[in-house]
Each structure stands twice: as C-alpha cells, then as structure tokens.
Design a protein around this motif. Structure first.
Motif, mmCIF file in Angstrom:
data_model
loop_
_atom_site.group_PDB
_atom_site.id
_atom_site.type_symbol
_atom_site.label_atom_id
_atom_site.label_comp_id
_atom_site.label_asym_id
_atom_site.label_seq_id
_atom_site.Cartn_x
_atom_site.Cartn_y
_atom_site.Cartn_z
ATOM 1 N N ALA A 79 13.635 -0.478 -0.929
ATOM 2 C CA ALA A 79 12.319 -0.280 -1.563
ATOM 3 C C ALA A 79 11.934 1.191 -1.540
ATOM 4 C CB ALA A 79 11.265 -1.127 -0.850
ATOM 5 N N ALA A 80 12.196 1.876 -0.434
ATOM 6 C CA ALA A 80 11.898 3.309 -0.358
ATOM 7 C C ALA A 80 12.718 4.083 -1.387
ATOM 8 C CB ALA A 80 12.183 3.819 1.049
ATOM 9 N N ARG A 81 14.010 3.769 -1.487
ATOM 10 C CA ARG A 81 14.869 4.491 -2.438
ATOM 11 C C ARG A 81 14.494 4.170 -3.882
ATOM 12 N NH1 ARG A 81 18.592 2.670 1.454
ATOM 13 N NH2 ARG A 81 19.452 1.113 0.019
ATOM 14 N N ASN A 82 13.938 2.999 -4.113
ATOM 15 C CA ASN A 82 13.479 2.653 -5.463
ATOM 16 C C ASN A 82 12.250 3.441 -5.885
ATOM 17 O OD1 ASN A 82 15.491 0.748 -5.815
ATOM 18 N ND2 ASN A 82 14.229 -0.964 -5.144
ATOM 19 N N HIS A 83 11.581 4.039 -4.921
ATOM 20 C CA HIS A 83 10.350 4.773 -5.219
ATOM 21 C C HIS A 83 10.467 6.244 -4.834
ATOM 22 C CE1 HIS A 83 9.012 0.568 -5.299
ATOM 23 N NE2 HIS A 83 8.087 0.990 -6.141
ATOM 24 N N GLY A 84 11.701 6.776 -4.916
ATOM 25 C CA GLY A 84 11.891 8.218 -4.808
ATOM 26 C C GLY A 84 12.009 8.786 -3.415
ATOM 27 N N ARG A 85 12.177 7.926 -2.406
ATOM 28 C CA ARG A 85 12.312 8.408 -1.035
ATOM 29 C C ARG A 85 13.736 8.163 -0.542
ATOM 30 N NH1 ARG A 85 7.594 9.674 1.335
ATOM 31 N NH2 ARG A 85 8.683 9.750 3.331
ATOM 32 N N ASP A 86 14.184 9.019 0.372
ATOM 33 C CA ASP A 86 15.511 8.841 0.955
ATOM 34 C C ASP A 86 15.557 7.681 1.933
ATOM 35 O OD1 ASP A 86 16.540 10.991 -0.465
ATOM 36 O OD2 ASP A 86 15.990 12.427 1.095
ATOM 37 N N THR A 146 0.812 -1.219 0.000
ATOM 38 C CA THR A 146 0.000 0.000 0.000
ATOM 39 C C THR A 146 0.845 1.269 0.000
ATOM 40 O OG1 THR A 146 -0.080 -0.049 2.417
ATOM 41 C CG2 THR A 146 -1.887 -1.116 1.247
ATOM 42 N N THR A 147 2.156 1.140 0.015
ATOM 43 C CA THR A 147 3.020 2.305 0.229
ATOM 44 C C THR A 147 3.486 2.970 -1.056
ATOM 45 O OG1 THR A 147 3.774 1.341 2.315
ATOM 46 C CG2 THR A 147 5.142 3.080 1.385
ATOM 47 N N TYR A 148 3.631 2.224 -2.149
ATOM 48 C CA TYR A 148 4.333 2.775 -3.292
ATOM 49 C C TYR A 148 3.549 2.825 -4.602
ATOM 50 C CZ TYR A 148 8.319 2.273 -0.174
ATOM 51 O OH TYR A 148 9.173 2.370 0.902
ATOM 52 N N GLU A 149 2.282 2.493 -4.603
ATOM 53 C CA GLU A 149 1.487 2.600 -5.828
ATOM 54 C C GLU A 149 0.108 3.114 -5.469
ATOM 55 O OE1 GLU A 149 -0.165 -0.130 -9.546
ATOM 56 O OE2 GLU A 149 1.598 -0.767 -8.433
#
Length: 473
Positions: free
Chosen positions: A150-157, A115-118
C-alpha cells in the motif's frame, strides 16, 4: 428498607455483517463452496440482494473492510494471495453503498477508509455526500493502512511507522471535525427563492487549518449532512490505537487471541475513553464472531465439517504476512530452534511448539476466539455470554457462505435473540445510525472533541465568508 433496584434490561447486541468487496475476505478457500456467491461481488445485484436480506433480518449495518495493497510478504511476493483470491481482486468499498442504500431504508454502512494516503478534504466531501444520500446511515471505519505494498502504491518506499501513522490520523481527524462540525452553521441554507439567495455566506466559514501534516483552507463543500460527522469506528488493538480510540472512536472493532485477552482489551479501550474525558458508555466495542447454526446441533456440526473441508491454510498463511514459510520445514521442528527465534502468528506459540502444531491453527475455523456452533438456543447462549461476560457490545458476523451465513442467522438466531431482549423487534424509521447505536440523536455528544468546533468555535476566524471591503480613499 429502600425499594428494590430495578433490574437492568439485557444489553442489546450491535449486529453487523462483516463484508469486503472481494472474493476471499477472511474465510479463505470457502468461495468454492457450492452455491457461494463470492465470485459475484462485481455485480450490483450481489450488493442490493445482500442489503435487502440484512435489512429484512434486522441487522444494524454491513461493515465493509478494505486494503490498499496486496499481501506480498509471505514467500516474498503476492503470488500466493493472487492464486488464492486473497483480497485481490478488490474493489472500492464506498462505491457500493449508494446501490445498497437505494434498496433499503434502515440498514447502516460502515466504510473502511485510510487516513494515510488521501487528503482529508477529499474524504470529508465523499463521506458527507454518502451521509446525505443515505439520510444519516453512514459510519467510517478509521484505519491507517498497514501493508508495505500500500505504501509503494502511493509513492513511498516503505510504510510510515505505526505510531507516526496514528499521529497523522489524529491531525486528519482534527481537520475533518473542523470541516464537518465547524465550517457550516445549521441554518446556513436559506433557500430564499424570492430574493435569489440559496445560502448565507455569513454562516459558512473557512477552517484555515495549518498543521504538521496538513494545510486546508476550506470551507467544506457539502452542506451539513444529517449526522454531520459519520459514526466513528476504529479498528485497533495496539497501545497507540487504543489511545487514539479513547479520544475519537464511538465504536471500536478489535480482537484478541482468546476471550480473556479480548476482555482485557475491551476494558483498556473503555479506560482510554474515560481518560480522555468521555463516558465509558460513549465507546462501544465489537469484534468478529464465527457462527455456524442449524436447526440441530448435529446438522450444525455437519455444516462446519463441510466448511472445514474447503478451508485453505495457504490463504491464511499469506494473510498473516509471515516472513518465513512453515510449509517448507519439517513438521516436527520446534519453533525455538529457528534462526528467527520463536514466532507468534495467528495462534499462541509456546517454547515447545512444533512447526506442525503451529500450522494446525491456520485454516481451522473452530480456532476463532469467538466461535459458536450449534442449534439456535446454543448460539444465542454463546452470544449472551460474550455480551455479559466480556462486556462486548456487538459482533461483525463472519461469513462462511454468501448469503447462507446471514440467512441462517436471520432465520434461526434472530428470533431467539429478540425473544430474549437482545435485538430490537423493528427499526425506528426516524433514526440515524448513530441514534440506533446510542439512542440519543443524530449528532456527536458534547463531550466529543469534534464538538469544540461547533458554531466556528476554536477556528482561526469565526466570521463567515464575505467580499473584501474596499480600501478607504
């Protein structure tokens, strides 16, 4: 004296196979076993052959795990994970479902999706499409994703903090419920050939969701699938996750370091469902089980010894995401002398635990909290104990060898469980996955929070879609 109470029938086991679209899922090193087919997960024949086997053996579902990043915390990079094949390469779990569904009629599919990245609108459409194509055999394993990569793969630090991820997930579910349950009426499809009317816009409505994390107008693009909302799985053991599961989940995938801890978690999850105004039986709990079975106990133990010989502690260390490397320390050093203090990893570490003792738990297949090795009767005894003593509802069968693990279970254990009333003799051809698990139809019960949106209730506007009226002259 009153009539004697009728004894309750034995609790039926929810039986899933635990899978992932990768080479090394959670039994690291065993992809090297002779005859193991793990390297073939890129081939559609791997999945269609597995699906046929599981359906022939009476499994409820194949439970497909997923991650959206690499395990790169251990030793400061993803090198160990890549070398060991630890969930990389890793393919999309949902993409293999249509292939498996095409060669089966009953097997269910539990698909892990974050639920976090899409955005929720995209997943609502994909899940409904899969539920249509499978005629109601889809479940969704709701996760919030936990790997820093996973966070860095979706634009987050870095990762969103744990409890905030569950706040986002709660709103995410609210959007989906509006789309799946509230956006279309059951009779919106007219299919009137004579008058060239396929659907009635008065029975299809936007959801106009405006929240803290999401803005979604709607309407849902697919028409309602057979289940509308897929069976809702969650995977959690945390306090925030337990509260979330109590509100939303139908089946919770959890685990503990011991049977006693697992029993406490099961009770807490069912308490959470009750606190959310739901019946305790509305929430089923499953966990991973390791089972090694053979016609005799001696042969089962010999098989376990062979598996153990190929097990790879390095893969387990990387999977645990340790921030320190125990292999670089003297085995006699005590954990409580380390600068980081006592560390609890895959095994409970007491104050006197040495590095060597701590390492001994990694890659030891028999150290799994729910583990059975033996002949068919012994394994069935263990499963019945898990169901009755722990209040467990089902298992995700851990794979040591593809397909031998499933085949052994089907040929040796399934007949015993059926004889004891723990597994059904056959499928009901009319049932959905939800009906199979709960026995009360394809849709969510009325006390589930999704049900409040049926018929457009509690949406900003209940009216359907219509062209704007011309302005008065």
């Amino acid at each position: 004296m009153g009539a004697p109470e009728t004894p309750r029938p034995p609790k039926r086991l929810i039986l899933n196979l635990f899978e992932m679209n990768c080479v090394s899922h959670i039994t690291h090193g065993l992809w090297r076993l002779p005859g193991n087919r793990r390297e073939n997960v890129n081939d559609i024949e791997y999945w269609t052959g597995l699906a046929r086997l599981l359906e022939d053996g009476g499994f409820d579902a194949v439970f497909l795990a997923d991650v959206l990043g690499t395990y790169d915390v251990f030793r400061g990079s993803a090198e160990t994970a890549i070398v060991r094949g630890l969930q990389i390469p890793n393919n999309d779990p949902a993409s293999v479902v249509p292939a498996m569904a095409a060669v089966t009629r009953h097997l269910g599919f539990g698909i892990t999706f974050s639920t976090t990245y899409e955005p929720p609108f995209s997943w609502a459409r994909r899940a409904s499409t899969l539920d249509h194509l499978t005629k109601g055999r889809v479940g969704w394993n709701i996760v919030t994703s936990y790997l820093p990569n996973a966070a860095r793969n979706h634009g987050r630090d870095d990762e969103i903090d744990h409890d905030t991820r569950f706040e986002i997930a709660d709103e995410y579910l609210d959007v989906l419920y509006k789309l799946w349950e509230g956006s279309w009426d059951d009779d919106a499809i007219v299919a009137d050939r004579e008058n060239n009317v396929f659907a009635d816009p008065a029975k299809i409505r936007p959801i106009d969701h405006v929240g803290r994390y999401f803005r979604v107008e709607g309407p849902q693009l697919p028409s309602p699938s057979r289940q509308r909302t897929p069976v809702l799985f969650t995977a959690t053991a945390s306090p925030a996750g337990t509260g979330f599961a109590g509100k939303h989940a139908e089946v919770v995938f959890t685990g503990g370091s011991s049977p006693a801890q697992l029993k406490a978690l099961i009770a807490a999850l069912k308490d959470a469902a009750e606190a959310a105004g739901r019946d305790r039986d509305d929430l089923k709990v499953i966990t991973t089980a390791g089972i090694v079975v053979a016609p005799t106990q001696a042969r089962a133990r010999a098989k376990l010894a062979e598996y153990q010989r190929w097990s790879d502690p390095e893969g387990y260390l990387a999977h645990a995401g340790l921030t320190w490397d125990p292999t670089a320390l003297p085995p006699e050093q005590r954990l409580d002398t380390l600068p980081l203090g006592r560390h609890r990893g895959r095994t409970e570490a007491g104050p006197d635990t040495t590095v060597g003792e701590f390492l001994a738990g990694f890659g030891d297949l028999a150290r799994h909290p729910l583990f059975a090795v033996g002949d068919p009767e012994q394994v069935a005894d263990a499963i019945e104990g898990w169901l009755d003593d722990l209040d467990l509802d089902g298992i995700n069968l851990l794979q040591y060898h593809s397909y031998d693990t499933a085949r052994d279970f089907i040929e040796l254990v399934v007949p015993v469980l059926r004889r004891r009333g723990r597994l059904r003799e056959s499928y009901d051809p009319s049932e959905t996955l939800r009906d199979r698990i709960f026995g009360r139809g394809p849709r969510l019960p009325d006390d589930h929070p999704a049900a409040r949106y049926r018929g457009g209730k509690h949406l900003p506007r209940r009216a359907g879609i219509a062209d704007p009226q011309p302005a008065a002259s």
